[in-house]
Scaffold this active site. Structure first.
Site, PDB file in Angstrom:
ATOM      1  N   GLY A 127      14.861  -2.925  11.099  1.00  0.00           N
ATOM      2  CA  GLY A 127      14.469  -3.231  12.466  1.00  0.00           C
ATOM      3  C   GLY A 127      15.427  -4.263  13.051  1.00  0.00           C
ATOM      4  O   GLY A 127      15.829  -5.185  12.364  1.00  0.00           O
ATOM      5  N   ARG A 141      10.812   7.386  -1.673  1.00  0.00           N
ATOM      6  CA  ARG A 141      12.205   7.549  -2.109  1.00  0.00           C
ATOM      7  C   ARG A 141      12.439   7.110  -3.564  1.00  0.00           C
ATOM      8  O   ARG A 141      13.499   7.363  -4.127  1.00  0.00           O
ATOM      9  CB  ARG A 141      13.143   6.781  -1.165  1.00  0.00           C
ATOM     10  CG  ARG A 141      13.431   7.559   0.109  1.00  0.00           C
ATOM     11  CD  ARG A 141      14.107   6.712   1.157  1.00  0.00           C
ATOM     12  NE  ARG A 141      13.186   5.760   1.770  1.00  0.00           N
ATOM     13  CZ  ARG A 141      13.552   4.823   2.627  1.00  0.00           C
ATOM     14  NH1 ARG A 141      14.819   4.682   2.951  1.00  0.00           N
ATOM     15  NH2 ARG A 141      12.652   4.010   3.154  1.00  0.00           N
ATOM     16  N   ALA A 194       0.811  -1.225   0.000  1.00  0.00           N
ATOM     17  CA  ALA A 194       0.000   0.000   0.000  1.00  0.00           C
ATOM     18  C   ALA A 194       0.844   1.275   0.000  1.00  0.00           C
ATOM     19  O   ALA A 194       0.335   2.347  -0.298  1.00  0.00           O
ATOM     20  CB  ALA A 194      -0.930   0.001   1.211  1.00  0.00           C
ATOM     21  N   THR A 250       2.802  -0.866   9.046  1.00  0.00           N
ATOM     22  CA  THR A 250       2.696  -2.260   8.602  1.00  0.00           C
ATOM     23  C   THR A 250       1.697  -3.055   9.453  1.00  0.00           C
ATOM     24  O   THR A 250       1.032  -3.962   8.943  1.00  0.00           O
ATOM     25  CB  THR A 250       4.077  -2.951   8.635  1.00  0.00           C
ATOM     26  OG1 THR A 250       4.688  -2.703   9.926  1.00  0.00           O
ATOM     27  CG2 THR A 250       5.000  -2.412   7.558  1.00  0.00           C
ATOM     28  N   ARG A 257       9.910  -9.102 -36.436  1.00  0.00           N
ATOM     29  CA  ARG A 257       8.946  -8.589 -35.463  1.00  0.00           C
ATOM     30  C   ARG A 257       7.544  -8.983 -35.871  1.00  0.00           C
ATOM     31  O   ARG A 257       7.327  -9.502 -36.974  1.00  0.00           O
ATOM     32  CB  ARG A 257       9.067  -7.067 -35.348  1.00  0.00           C
ATOM     33  CG  ARG A 257       8.723  -6.360 -36.629  1.00  0.00           C
ATOM     34  CD  ARG A 257       9.017  -4.875 -36.576  1.00  0.00           C
ATOM     35  NE  ARG A 257       8.721  -4.242 -37.847  1.00  0.00           N
ATOM     36  CZ  ARG A 257       7.567  -3.656 -38.155  1.00  0.00           C
ATOM     37  NH1 ARG A 257       6.593  -3.636 -37.276  1.00  0.00           N
ATOM     38  NH2 ARG A 257       7.367  -3.129 -39.338  1.00  0.00           N
TER      39      ARG A 257
HETATM   40  C1  UD1 Z   1       9.940  -2.868   7.698  1.00  0.00           C
HETATM   41  C2  UD1 Z   1      10.014  -3.410   9.137  1.00  0.00           C
HETATM   42  C3  UD1 Z   1      11.480  -3.536   9.554  1.00  0.00           C
HETATM   43  C4  UD1 Z   1      12.211  -4.430   8.579  1.00  0.00           C
HETATM   44  C5  UD1 Z   1      12.021  -3.939   7.142  1.00  0.00           C
HETATM   45  C6  UD1 Z   1      12.545  -4.969   6.166  1.00  0.00           C
HETATM   46  C7  UD1 Z   1       8.050  -2.601  10.327  1.00  0.00           C
HETATM   47  C8  UD1 Z   1       7.541  -1.621  11.329  1.00  0.00           C
HETATM   48  N1  UD1 Z   1       9.348  -2.522  10.048  1.00  0.00           N
HETATM   49  O1  UD1 Z   1      10.500  -1.565   7.707  1.00  0.00           O
HETATM   50  O2  UD1 Z   1      11.576  -4.094  10.860  1.00  0.00           O
HETATM   51  O3  UD1 Z   1      13.581  -4.475   8.918  1.00  0.00           O
HETATM   52  O4  UD1 Z   1      10.625  -3.747   6.821  1.00  0.00           O
HETATM   53  O5  UD1 Z   1      12.519  -4.522   4.835  1.00  0.00           O
HETATM   54  O6  UD1 Z   1       7.283  -3.397   9.833  1.00  0.00           O
HETATM   55  N2  UD1 Z   1       3.173  -0.842   3.846  1.00  0.00           N
HETATM   56  C9  UD1 Z   1       1.800  -0.861   3.704  1.00  0.00           C
HETATM   57  N3  UD1 Z   1       1.048  -0.051   4.523  1.00  0.00           N
HETATM   58  C10 UD1 Z   1       1.594   0.780   5.437  1.00  0.00           C
HETATM   59  C11 UD1 Z   1       2.998   0.797   5.561  1.00  0.00           C
HETATM   60  C12 UD1 Z   1       3.764  -0.028   4.757  1.00  0.00           C
HETATM   61  O7  UD1 Z   1       1.261  -1.613   2.890  1.00  0.00           O
HETATM   62  O8  UD1 Z   1       0.834   1.466   6.117  1.00  0.00           O
HETATM   63  C13 UD1 Z   1       3.976  -1.728   2.986  1.00  0.00           C
HETATM   64  C14 UD1 Z   1       4.925  -0.984   2.078  1.00  0.00           C
HETATM   65  O9  UD1 Z   1       4.291  -0.705   0.828  1.00  0.00           O
HETATM   66  C15 UD1 Z   1       6.074  -1.964   1.926  1.00  0.00           C
HETATM   67  C16 UD1 Z   1       6.056  -2.753   3.232  1.00  0.00           C
HETATM   68  O10 UD1 Z   1       4.793  -2.531   3.814  1.00  0.00           O
HETATM   69  O11 UD1 Z   1       5.868  -2.860   0.845  1.00  0.00           O
HETATM   70  C17 UD1 Z   1       7.157  -2.319   4.213  1.00  0.00           C
HETATM   71  O12 UD1 Z   1       6.982  -0.963   4.536  1.00  0.00           O
HETATM   72  P1  UD1 Z   1       8.221  -0.005   4.704  1.00  0.00           P
HETATM   73  O13 UD1 Z   1       7.710   1.347   5.057  1.00  0.00           O
HETATM   74  O14 UD1 Z   1       9.122  -0.112   3.540  1.00  0.00           O
HETATM   75  O15 UD1 Z   1       8.899  -0.635   6.024  1.00  0.00           O
HETATM   76  P2  UD1 Z   1      10.399  -0.502   6.468  1.00  0.00           P
HETATM   77  O16 UD1 Z   1      10.632   0.833   7.055  1.00  0.00           O
HETATM   78  O17 UD1 Z   1      11.266  -0.940   5.363  1.00  0.00           O
END
Ligand code: UD1
Ligand code: CA
Length: 462
Positions: free
Chosen positions: A140, A14, A9, A79, A329
């Site tokens: 994390g 970045r 979502a 998440t 093609r």
């Molecule tokens: C997360 C983990 C972290 C881990 C890392 C690994 C948490 C709090 N942290 O951090 O411990 O080391 O992944 O890559 O879970 N997403 C949603 N909805 C939201 C927020 C995020 O669907 O409300 C999805 C994002 O699109 C993405 C994934 O969840 O695909 C991870 O979210 P992201 O913000 O990248 O988490 P990290 O900070 O990388």
């Protein structure tokens, strides 16, 4: 029973892109499709894709994959909040929930399988993939007992300086016992640096939660930026090339070659430098591809040679030679042992066995029989500015150099077309066609400046 939730979502700020992060392509496939491919070995009962930013685009891109349930997360509050969105869909579910981040595309099916198996064998409440990184910045941190029982996960930004020394990171890949997760998931708090609901906060209340170190750290590489997208592509390429070399394919200068995961190559194929194989392409045994070629969504038979050429959406049968500098093609079909030479373009042209188009030709919307010889510079004039028209040429026919076949037209078998002919009407079998201005010779004629006696003499009529 396993259900899966893929977290997709987020916007991926970045990436600096209008495209949702999980739709960016890594080696011919979007990240989220690669994550879905990782499920190949576990046959989940249900698959939820949590969508939010650009959800229409994500749904459209995954429309061809059956049995996905899209769950809308209207605000991206973390998440944990993302996983909470599947609660209404899993009422009464007694199985396990596998949670995968949509931005971790290199996970192998075997790794997911091992995670699920370990989870079941140990009757864990939660099992998660971890790794020990020399530079764990941004991830994390996972805190465990000596027996790999997780006590807590703390996000990098929430860690104390001492906690940041812990090299064990959370990969974002988890298997939960759903009824046990349900005891804690609804009660998450957002008392952290980002004020988000972290999925990782459930670990301290789940027992036992077990960490499993992944064997190959590359698998859990997460993508947050274009730089990381390029790094993931390089890792994927290395993985693909290693696999094909182990399967008996020679790659000359592998660094200069790219191969999509969707490509199939038989043993004893040689891929020369600067060659790119894309999409649903297959290469038959004994073929030599390159240097300098691009083949996309095409089937190349055994024992062919393809040199400095571009081939897309086409078929090349056994023993054919293509190039240098040919372009196939739009469903070109090249028969066995054909020769397609330099500066030849084939578009929706079907060639029978042993037919040669050796130099400087364009054949479009054409059907040629066997052992046809297409003379240098032969062109099918298939387009009248409004519609495309077909050309048909029978077996063993020879078209003279620089002939033009004005479509729609059918030329029979065993026909010889004189060089330079513009052929506009159908031609029966077994004949010679000459369709050009007759040649005239004016004996004794000289250019004016060479005419001594009478330089202004009139020229003969042309
Ligand atoms: C997360 C983990 C972290 C881990 C890392 C690994 C948490 C709090 N942290 O951090 O411990 O080391 O992944 O890559 O879970 N997403 C949603 N909805 C939201 C927020 C995020 O669907 O409300 C999805 C994002 O699109 C993405 C994934 O969840 O695909 C991870 O979210 P992201 O913000 O990248 O988490 P990290 O900070 O990388
Ligand atoms: Ca991430």
């Amino acid at each position: 029973m396993v259900a899966v939730a893929i977290l997709a979502a987020g916007r991926g700020t970045r990436m600096k892109s209008d495209l949702p992060k999980v739709l960016h392509s890594v080696g011919g496939k979007s990240m989220v499709e690669r994550v879905l491919d990782g499920l190949a070995a576990i046959q989940p009962e249900r698959i939820f894709v949590i969508v939010g930013f650009g959800q229409e685009k994500v749904q459209a891109a995954l429309a061809h994959i059956p049995n996905l349930t899209f769950v809308h997360q209207s605000e991206q509050l973390g998440t944990g909040h993302a996983v909470q969105q599947v609660i209404p869909h899993l009422e009464g579910f007694e199985g396990d929930l596998l949670v995968l981040n949509g931005d971790v595309p290199l996970l192998r099916p075997e790794t997911i399988c091992t995670l699920v198996q370990t989870h079941r064998d140990n009757r864990n409440a939660a099992t998660l993939l971890t790794a020990q990184f020399a530079d764990p910045t941004g991830y994390g941190r996972v805190f465990c007992t000596d027996q790999s029982i997780v006590t807590e996960i703390v996000e990098h930004r929430d860690c104390s300086p001492a906690q940041r020394q812990n090299p064990r990171i959370n990969a974002g890949v988890y298997c939960f016992n759903w009824p046990k997760l349900m005891e804690v998931l609804p009660h998450l708090q957002s008392d952290n640096d980002q004020q988000e609901y972290y999925l990782t906060d459930v670990m301290k209340d789940l027992s036992p939660a077990m960490a499993v170190d992944v064997a190959d750290c590359q698998e859990i590489f997460g993508i947050n930026s274009r730089q990381q997208l390029a790094e993931a592509y390089a890792m994927l390429q290395e993985r693909i090339k290693t696999q094909w070399m182990a399967a008996g394919v020679t790659l000359i200068d592998p660094d200069s070659i790219t191969i999509d995961t969707t490509v199939h190559i038989e043993p004893d194929v040689v891929i020369e430098p600067q060659t790119h194989l894309r999409g649903h392409t297959s290469i038959g045994t004994g073929s030599r591809i390159g240097p300098g070629s691009m083949i996309e969504d095409s089937q190349i038979g055994p024992n062919t040679t393809i040199t400095f050429s571009v081939i897309s959406d086409s078929i090349v049968a056994a023993g054919a030679k293509v190039g240098p500098y040919a372009h196939l093609r739009g469903h070109a079909v090249v028969g066995e042992n054909c020769r397609i030479g330099n500066f030849v373009e084939l578009k929706k042209a079907t060639l029978g066995k042993g037919t040669n188009v050796a130099h400087l030709s364009y054949l479009g919307d054409a059907t040629l029989g066997q052992q046809v010889n297409v003379g240098a510079g032969t062109i099918t004039a298939n387009y009248d500015g409004y519609k495309k028209h077909p050309t048909v040429i029978g077996d063993r026919t020879k078209t003279g150099s620089n002939s033009v076949l004005v479509a729609p037209i059918t030329v029979g078998a065993d026909v010889t077309i004189a060089a330079g002919s513009v052929v506009r009407k159908d031609v029966p079998d077994d004949c010679l066609v000459v369709s050009r201005a007759p040649q005239k010779i004016h004996e004794g004629w000289k250019p004016a400046h060479l005419r001594e006696a009478n330089p202004s003499a009139e020229l003969p009529p042309s």
